[in-house]
Design an enzyme around this catalytic site. Structure first.
Site, mmCIF file in Angstrom:
data_model
loop_
_atom_site.group_PDB
_atom_site.id
_atom_site.type_symbol
_atom_site.label_atom_id
_atom_site.label_comp_id
_atom_site.label_asym_id
_atom_site.label_seq_id
_atom_site.Cartn_x
_atom_site.Cartn_y
_atom_site.Cartn_z
ATOM 1 N N HIS A 255 -87.611 102.440 -61.038
ATOM 2 C CA HIS A 255 -87.836 102.943 -59.682
ATOM 3 C C HIS A 255 -86.921 102.198 -58.718
ATOM 4 C CE1 HIS A 255 -89.777 104.467 -56.114
ATOM 5 N NE2 HIS A 255 -90.031 103.233 -55.703
ATOM 6 N N LEU B 220 -90.390 99.813 -47.913
ATOM 7 C CA LEU B 220 -89.512 98.760 -47.386
ATOM 8 C C LEU B 220 -88.196 99.304 -46.849
ATOM 9 C CD1 LEU B 220 -89.881 95.676 -49.761
ATOM 10 C CD2 LEU B 220 -90.598 95.917 -47.396
ATOM 11 N N LYS C 143 -85.817 101.393 -48.788
ATOM 12 C CA LYS C 143 -84.722 101.501 -49.771
ATOM 13 C C LYS C 143 -83.877 102.746 -49.513
ATOM 14 C CE LYS C 143 -87.474 101.433 -53.353
ATOM 15 N NZ LYS C 143 -88.760 101.202 -52.671
ATOM 16 N N ASP D 96 -84.983 107.155 -56.479
ATOM 17 C CA ASP D 96 -86.369 107.172 -56.962
ATOM 18 C C ASP D 96 -86.478 106.854 -58.446
ATOM 19 O OD1 ASP D 96 -89.143 107.427 -56.470
ATOM 20 O OD2 ASP D 96 -89.103 109.375 -57.454
ATOM 21 N N ARG E 8 -82.148 78.557 -49.518
ATOM 22 C CA ARG E 8 -80.987 79.021 -48.758
ATOM 23 C C ARG E 8 -79.699 78.942 -49.584
ATOM 24 N NH1 ARG E 8 -81.736 79.492 -43.253
ATOM 25 N NH2 ARG E 8 -79.511 79.164 -42.908
#
EC number: 2.7.11.-
Length: 308
Positions: free
Chosen positions: A138, A157, A159, A177, A243
């Site tokens: 997915h 989110l 995509k 998808d 980071r």
């Protein structure tokens, strides 16, 4: 499981086959049993009876040197051993005893005008792709700067919105998808779109968009090789991202590690630019340029000089 009939139909354009004997065995399976594509087809070899046997001019000449009794004995051993099919290359005509035995054991016997070496090469490429390990993931699969990039993350989110932004910046869509991946070689994973979803991108609020119709032919790709996974995560106070990670993050895909970067989704962040930067940085790493490693060397040199 692949059948002999499927092999014949799929290669009809490149390899014209003429079915000679064993017509009732069209649905005979070509078993891979975890074998590499190179081991599934080859020149006549009695030691490996379970692969597709190819008769070229030399093999047929060798076979014809034996008397009928020895030929029958050897072919019985081969056919009982589970050979999927026997292919005659170079437009050769089989001897009658070979036809009779293939009919008796119901083993497909086919001929083709293609040269033996070329026939084996074509079938190995075909079998390598057809029988490759596959999985469906997915996400959104993109061509970004010539690199295959899989965008993943939980639903909602953005995509698809990110993919739409990348497409508007000149990059290409492979699949949305549901992305089908195949490991076509030991170090190569290829991704493509299921036929049902070809050229389609689903965006919340807009529904299904036909990317090829809206943005043109150059906005879509048939397939790409997976080189990078971009995983989107929600930005929360509890998350602590390193980071400057000292080790590259990878994700296992079909038994192969694939480079992975994680991007936090937050208001004001231009994810399309970040993805492009991640791709450019990955290209540098593939070329042997390690920016973080060079910085650490520079830092160590500065510390050494300041301590003098």
């Amino acid at each position: 499981m692949l059948t002999v009939q499927e092999l014949v139909d799929d290669n009809a354009d490149n390899i014209p086959f003429n079915w000679i004997a064993g017509h009732g065995a069209a649905e005979r399976n070509i078993r891979d049993d975890g074998m590499a594509a190179a081991d599934l087809v080859g020149h006549l070899n009695l030691i490996h009876p379970s692969r597709i046997q190819v008769f070229g001019q030399e093999e047929l000449a060798y076979y014809s040197r034996f008397d009928l009794r020895r030929r029958t004995h050897h072919m019985d051993e081969l056919l009982i051993g589970g050979v999927p099919a026997i292919l005659l290359a170079d437009g050769l005509s089989p001897p009658q005893d070979l036809i009779d035995q293939c009919d008796q054991h119901q083993v497909p016997l086919l001929s083709t005008p293609v040269a033996a070496a070329q026939l084996i090469d074509l079938l190995r490429i075909y079998l390598g792709k057809k029988l490759a390990p596959t999985t469906t993931v997915h996400g959104v699969f993109m061509d970004v700067l010539g690199l295959g990039v899989l965008i993943t993350g939980e639903s909602g989110l953005g995509k698809s919105e990110l993919a739409l932004e990348l497409i508007s910046r000149g990059h290409g869509l492979v699949a949305d998808d549901a992305v089908e991946f195949s490991r076509i070689a030991p170090g190569m994973i290829e991704g493509h779109c299921p036929p049902l979803l070809q050229n389609m991108l689903e965006v919340r609020g807009l529904g299904l968009l036909d990317i090829r119709t809206i943005f043109g032919e150059t906005s879509v790709r048939r397939k790409m090789r997976l080189k990078l996974i971009v995983h989107l995560v929600r930005a929360t106070a509890q998350d602590k991202f390193e980071r400057l990670p000292l080790q590259d993050i990878t994700q296992d895909m079909l038994g192969m590690p694939v480079r992975k970067v994680m991007l936090q989704v937050a208001a004001g962040r231009n994810l399309a630019v970040l993805v492009e930067a991640a791709v450019r940085n990955t290209i540098l790493k593939l070329r042997g340029i390690d920016t973080l490693g060079e910085f650490m060397e520079r830092q160590a040199m500065a510390i050494l000089q300041s301590s003098k």
